[in-house]
Design a protein around this motif. Structure first.
Motif, PDB file in Angstrom:
ATOM      1  N   GLN A  35      47.168 -45.578 -14.894  1.00  0.00           N
ATOM      2  CA  GLN A  35      47.970 -46.666 -15.475  1.00  0.00           C
ATOM      3  C   GLN A  35      48.348 -46.369 -16.921  1.00  0.00           C
ATOM      4  N   LYS A  95      54.348 -47.565 -11.312  1.00  0.00           N
ATOM      5  CA  LYS A  95      53.699 -47.051 -12.519  1.00  0.00           C
ATOM      6  C   LYS A  95      54.721 -46.793 -13.635  1.00  0.00           C
ATOM      7  N   PHE A 111      41.488 -50.242  -9.377  1.00  0.00           N
ATOM      8  CA  PHE A 111      42.054 -50.141  -8.041  1.00  0.00           C
ATOM      9  C   PHE A 111      41.081 -49.334  -7.179  1.00  0.00           C
ATOM     10  N   TYR A 140      42.244 -57.277 -10.758  1.00  0.00           N
ATOM     11  CA  TYR A 140      42.162 -57.281  -9.305  1.00  0.00           C
ATOM     12  C   TYR A 140      41.387 -58.525  -8.878  1.00  0.00           C
ATOM     13  N   GLY A 176      53.309 -39.893  -6.028  1.00  0.00           N
ATOM     14  CA  GLY A 176      53.123 -38.650  -6.766  1.00  0.00           C
ATOM     15  C   GLY A 176      51.900 -38.748  -7.654  1.00  0.00           C
TER      16      GLY A 176
HETATM   17  C1  LIG Z   1      47.677 -46.421  -8.934  1.00  0.00           C
HETATM   18  C2  LIG Z   1      46.265 -46.140  -9.232  1.00  0.00           C
HETATM   19  C3  LIG Z   1      45.541 -45.153  -8.538  1.00  0.00           C
HETATM   20  C4  LIG Z   1      46.031 -44.440  -7.313  1.00  0.00           C
HETATM   21  O1  LIG Z   1      47.245 -43.883  -7.370  1.00  0.00           O
HETATM   22  P1  LIG Z   1      48.131 -43.661  -6.050  1.00  0.00           P
HETATM   23  O2  LIG Z   1      49.238 -42.808  -6.555  1.00  0.00           O
HETATM   24  O3  LIG Z   1      48.577 -44.995  -5.574  1.00  0.00           O
HETATM   25  O4  LIG Z   1      47.299 -42.965  -5.041  1.00  0.00           O
HETATM   26  C5  LIG Z   1      44.240 -44.880  -8.950  1.00  0.00           C
HETATM   27  N1  LIG Z   1      43.666 -45.547  -9.961  1.00  0.00           N
HETATM   28  C6  LIG Z   1      44.312 -46.524 -10.621  1.00  0.00           C
HETATM   29  C7  LIG Z   1      43.612 -47.216 -11.738  1.00  0.00           C
HETATM   30  C8  LIG Z   1      45.616 -46.862 -10.274  1.00  0.00           C
HETATM   31  O5  LIG Z   1      46.236 -47.849 -10.930  1.00  0.00           O
END
Ligand SMILES: *Cc1c(COP(=O)(O)O)cnc(C)c1O
Length: 358
Positions: free
Chosen positions: A156, A181, A82, A305, A188
């Motif tokens: 994750q 998540k 991400f 992705y 959070g």
């Molecule tokens: C969800 C996620 C993030 C970011 O988390 P947020 O709480 O949405 O800011 C970062 N890295 C990965 C791999 C994620 O899946």
């Protein structure tokens, strides 16, 4: 028709009551619930310190700053993640250096890391994608051998393990509790570490560089967590094992029956927590056609992705033209099927039936 969703926040009366208690307590911002959530989360990850923040992106950014990553530094990471992973590196002022992934686990390929190390390399930032940890023995020895910091993006992979050791306990760990998540608080995040000094820096950066109120020893942000979030987190922590077991059972059900696509690979010694159940559509067939067919059958499918980070428009001008063949191939072939704890047996049977028609 009832659609089968790709994710669904698992909220029970326990979470609802916990939020009401906080609203009645008068402590709405960071307070005693946050402290308790940190304590219990540190115990879960088997680390000395956990520092709660507003979201996972903040956790990454604070972890980088607390490890003294800044302008002029390079951070080795994966292009198959991400965008938050890489945005955090860029906002710390550092340069992301991409290393391609393994084709079976979709995680960073440890064999390719040493070639990417330069005099400027400061840290390695592996991402435990979909709920399965990276090759941590190799990553730790490379980091130690070159004097590099190790920062885990475990957003994750809450409660995932590698040879019995928990995600977030190998270097500085970062977690997200975003609504989709495995453990969620709406928004959070958390940082984990065994290092006292790193923990203290994280706490300061989280709140305007203060140890003592209104005495600012360094520059910091407001990245604090609300007690409302922490209360949801505590309720979720109490149910995490049950929720993770459901995910594992759902994954096992799919593994035993899905034939038409390439099933996920779980490496020896990994405790996979099945944030996603990700298959590959290959052999000349088109992933996007498969997604369309499943959508028409009422099944939501995720693509995590569709564009690897090094090909995203926002950073093309910053990093130039790099080629990551495996990540680019996987971006065309992967799709994630629903595996969340709220799936019914009927949902699972429908998923198997429709996937095997592909
Ligand atoms: C969800 C996620 C993030 C970011 O988390 P947020 O709480 O949405 O800011 C970062 N890295 C990965 C791999 C994620 O899946």
């Amino acid at each position: 028709m009832n659609r089968i969703q790709i994710s669904k926040p698992d909220v029970t009366d326990v979470e609802k009551q916990a939020v009401m208690e906080v609203l009645d307590s008068g402590f709405l911002a960071q307070g005693p619930k946050t402290a308790l959530f940190e304590e219990q989360f540190a115990a879960l990850c088997d680390v000395k310190h956990a520092i709660a923040v507003s979201n996972g992106t903040c956790a990454l950014q604070v972890a980088l700053l607390a490890n003294d990553v800044g302008p002029g530094d390079e951070v080795i990471t994966t292009p198959f993640t991400f965008m938050a992973t890489v945005n955090a590196i860029l906002f710390a002022g550092a340069t992301p250096v991409f290393v391609d992934i393994e084709d079976e686990t979709f995680n960073i390929n440890a064999d390719l890391i040493e070639k990417a190390i330069t005099k400027r390399t400061k840290a390695i930032l592996p991402v435990h994608l979909y709920g399965q940890m990276c090759e941590m023995d190799r990553l730790q020895s490379i980091a130690a051998g070159h004097g590099l910091r190790l920062i885990e993006d475990a957003c994750q992979s809450v409660s995932a393990s590698y040879k019995g050791r928990m995600a977030g306990s190998f270097g500085t760990g970062t977690f997200s509790f975003y609504a989709t998540k495995n453990l969620m608080t709406g928004e959070g995040g958390m940082i984990t570490t065994n290092d006292d000094e790193t923990a203290e820096k994280c706490r300061m950066i989280r709140s305007h560089g203060m140890k003592q109120r209104y005495y600012h020893e360094r520059i910091g942000y407001n990245f604090r967590m609300m007690d409302i979030q922490a209360a949801i987190g505590l309720a979720q922590l109490g149910r995490l094992e049950t929720m993770t077991t459901r995910r594992s059972e759902n994954a096992r059900y799919l593994n035993q029956r899905i034939e038409a696509v390439t099933r996920p690979t779980v490496r020896e010694g990994r405790g996979h927590v099945w944030h996603q159940y990700t298959v590959q559509v290959n052999g000349g067939r088109k992933r996007d056609d498969a997604v369309r067919q499943l959508n028409e059958a009422g099944i939501d499918v995720g693509i995590y992705y569709p564009v690897p980070v090094h090909k995203q428009q926002s950073i093309l001008g910053l990093i130039g033209d790099v080629h990551m063949p495996v990540a680019e191939k996987m971006a065309m072939e992967v799709m994630s099927l629903p595996v969340h704890p709220l799936l019914s047996e009927e949902d699972l049977a429908t998923i198997v039936k429709e996937v095997n028609k592909l």
